[in-house]
Design a protein around this motif. Structure first.
Motif, mmCIF file in Angstrom:
data_model
loop_
_atom_site.group_PDB
_atom_site.id
_atom_site.type_symbol
_atom_site.label_atom_id
_atom_site.label_comp_id
_atom_site.label_asym_id
_atom_site.label_seq_id
_atom_site.Cartn_x
_atom_site.Cartn_y
_atom_site.Cartn_z
ATOM 1 N N MET A 1 0.848 -1.200 0.000
ATOM 2 C CA MET A 1 0.000 0.000 0.000
ATOM 3 C C MET A 1 0.882 1.249 0.000
ATOM 4 N N SER A 2 0.500 2.232 -0.807
ATOM 5 C CA SER A 2 1.308 3.436 -0.939
ATOM 6 C C SER A 2 1.043 4.408 0.211
ATOM 7 N N LEU A 3 2.091 5.094 0.629
ATOM 8 C CA LEU A 3 1.988 6.074 1.698
ATOM 9 C C LEU A 3 1.716 7.463 1.131
ATOM 10 N N VAL A 4 0.928 8.242 1.860
ATOM 11 C CA VAL A 4 0.610 9.613 1.477
ATOM 12 C C VAL A 4 1.109 10.531 2.587
ATOM 13 N N LYS A 5 1.905 11.538 2.220
ATOM 14 C CA LYS A 5 2.437 12.460 3.217
ATOM 15 C C LYS A 5 1.387 13.495 3.602
ATOM 16 N N LEU A 6 1.339 13.817 4.890
ATOM 17 C CA LEU A 6 0.361 14.768 5.415
ATOM 18 C C LEU A 6 1.064 15.935 6.103
ATOM 19 N N SER A 7 0.402 17.076 6.098
ATOM 20 C CA SER A 7 0.856 18.232 6.868
ATOM 21 C C SER A 7 -0.288 18.678 7.769
ATOM 22 N N ILE A 8 0.026 19.478 8.775
ATOM 23 C CA ILE A 8 -1.006 19.933 9.709
ATOM 24 C C ILE A 8 -1.619 21.222 9.190
ATOM 25 N N LYS A 9 -2.930 21.203 9.005
ATOM 26 C CA LYS A 9 -3.655 22.373 8.498
ATOM 27 C C LYS A 9 -4.099 23.284 9.638
ATOM 28 N N GLY A 10 -4.562 22.694 10.729
ATOM 29 C CA GLY A 10 -5.023 23.505 11.853
ATOM 30 C C GLY A 10 -5.817 22.677 12.839
ATOM 31 N N ILE A 11 -6.362 23.352 13.836
ATOM 32 C CA ILE A 11 -7.163 22.696 14.872
ATOM 33 C C ILE A 11 -8.521 23.377 14.956
ATOM 34 N N SER A 12 -9.582 22.568 15.019
ATOM 35 C CA SER A 12 -10.932 23.098 15.151
ATOM 36 C C SER A 12 -11.530 22.545 16.439
ATOM 37 N N TYR A 13 -12.368 23.337 17.110
ATOM 38 C CA TYR A 13 -12.996 22.833 18.326
ATOM 39 C C TYR A 13 -14.466 23.236 18.372
ATOM 40 N N SER A 14 -15.198 22.539 19.216
ATOM 41 C CA SER A 14 -16.625 22.794 19.360
ATOM 42 C C SER A 14 -16.905 23.399 20.730
ATOM 43 N N GLN A 15 -17.599 24.539 20.731
ATOM 44 C CA GLN A 15 -17.978 25.155 21.999
ATOM 45 C C GLN A 15 -19.201 24.462 22.600
ATOM 46 N N THR A 16 -19.949 23.748 21.766
ATOM 47 C CA THR A 16 -21.161 23.076 22.261
ATOM 48 C C THR A 16 -20.851 21.684 22.801
ATOM 49 N N GLN A 17 -19.793 21.068 22.310
ATOM 50 C CA GLN A 17 -19.405 19.738 22.768
ATOM 51 C C GLN A 17 -18.115 19.873 23.561
ATOM 52 N N ASN A 18 -18.241 19.910 24.857
ATOM 53 C CA ASN A 18 -17.121 20.235 25.733
ATOM 54 C C ASN A 18 -15.939 19.293 25.540
ATOM 55 N N GLY A 19 -14.760 19.868 25.337
ATOM 56 C CA GLY A 19 -13.544 19.070 25.229
ATOM 57 C C GLY A 19 -13.342 18.412 23.884
ATOM 58 N N ALA A 20 -14.181 18.739 22.886
ATOM 59 C CA ALA A 20 -14.060 18.101 21.576
ATOM 60 C C ALA A 20 -13.194 18.951 20.653
ATOM 61 N N TYR A 21 -12.138 18.357 20.138
ATOM 62 C CA TYR A 21 -11.231 19.038 19.212
ATOM 63 C C TYR A 21 -11.030 18.153 17.981
ATOM 64 N N ALA A 22 -10.764 18.784 16.856
ATOM 65 C CA ALA A 22 -10.416 18.038 15.643
ATOM 66 C C ALA A 22 -9.125 18.597 15.080
ATOM 67 N N LEU A 23 -8.176 17.708 14.856
ATOM 68 C CA LEU A 23 -6.935 18.073 14.189
ATOM 69 C C LEU A 23 -7.144 17.848 12.695
ATOM 70 N N ILE A 24 -6.907 18.882 11.892
ATOM 71 C CA ILE A 24 -7.115 18.773 10.456
ATOM 72 C C ILE A 24 -5.765 18.575 9.772
ATOM 73 N N LEU A 25 -5.592 17.407 9.164
ATOM 74 C CA LEU A 25 -4.375 17.101 8.420
ATOM 75 C C LEU A 25 -4.642 17.289 6.934
ATOM 76 N N ASN A 26 -3.642 17.748 6.214
ATOM 77 C CA ASN A 26 -3.798 18.068 4.805
ATOM 78 C C ASN A 26 -2.909 17.161 3.954
ATOM 79 N N GLU A 27 -3.466 16.616 2.884
ATOM 80 C CA GLU A 27 -2.689 15.830 1.933
ATOM 81 C C GLU A 27 -1.691 16.752 1.241
ATOM 82 N N VAL A 28 -0.387 16.449 1.324
ATOM 83 C CA VAL A 28 0.645 17.346 0.799
ATOM 84 C C VAL A 28 0.524 17.520 -0.713
ATOM 85 N N ASP A 29 0.329 16.433 -1.419
ATOM 86 C CA ASP A 29 0.245 16.501 -2.884
ATOM 87 C C ASP A 29 -1.187 16.354 -3.379
#
Length: 206
Positions: A1-29
């Motif tokens: 299986m081929s590998l895909v390189k990722l970079s970090i795009k940013g972090i998103s969080y929810s004010q309605t769902q306490n303690g919930a965060y999402a790390l957004i990774l971006n496909e480099v190519d």
């Protein structure tokens, strides 16, 4: 299986769902994004690693691991997000010591926090990206329309600190550069890194 390189795009969080965060990774190519749910501590640790100018007065857990690894000549070569089961991502940390390579199982959030500290690349397999990747035309942290697409990951995701940052920008704009530097030192000393990042942004504008 081929590998895909990722970079970090940013972090998103929810004010309605306490303690919930999402790390957004971006496909480099490519244009696909990979949202991963993470905890509040890991979100803070990743954010601090991304903010190169902010240095905690005491080492966080991931900083301690980095110091420990450096002392014993252990190098993190890369991180691979290798499995997705029931919405949970599984990762491996590829380490090397004395030219001997070891693979260590880790939570994805911990693995990425360490990858940032070792400047190690982050990869995933193409089939995982095909299964969990999403397309966002714009920056997911800036567009309300694109944030809606992350709604399946987090309940009502909010732009990370956008509203509060705008308010803080108005407050900090009244301070002199010397006062801002003093406030930055105080924020770091009290380990209020979110506040420190906003002050740092205001200093950068000057």
């Amino acid at each position: 299986m081929s590998l895909v390189k990722l970079s970090i795009k940013g972090i998103s969080y929810s004010q309605t769902q306490n303690g919930a965060y999402a790390l957004i990774l971006n496909e480099v190519d490519g244009e696909r994004k990979l949202p991963i749910v993470i905890g509040a501590f890991e979100a803070q640790s990743i954010a601090i690693a991304l903010e190169k100018e902010i240095r905690p007065p005491r080492p966080l857990t991931h900083d301690l691991f980095k110091n420990f690894a450096d002392r014993f000549d252990i190098v993190v070569k890369q991180v691979i997000i290798h499995k997705l089961v029931d919405g949970v991502f599984y990762s491996s940390i590829i380490c090397e010591r004395d030219k001997i390579e070891e693979i260590i199982d880790a939570r994805t959030s911990d693995a990425i926090a360490l990858a940032l500290r070792f400047n190690a690349p982050i990869f995933t397999y193409k089939n995982i990206l095909d299964k969990a990747g999403i397309y966002l035309k714009n920056n997911p942290l800036d567009s309300d329309k694109d944030s809606q697409e992350i709604d399946d990951i987090l309940s009502n995701p909010e732009t990370f600190g956008q509203e509060e940052s705008n308010q803080s920008g108005e407050i900090y704009s009244k301070h002199s550069l010397q006062e801002l530097n003093e406030l930055l030192d105080q924020a770091v000393e009290h380990e209020d890194y979110e506040k420190a990042a906003k002050i740092r942004d205001e200093i950068s504008k000057r």
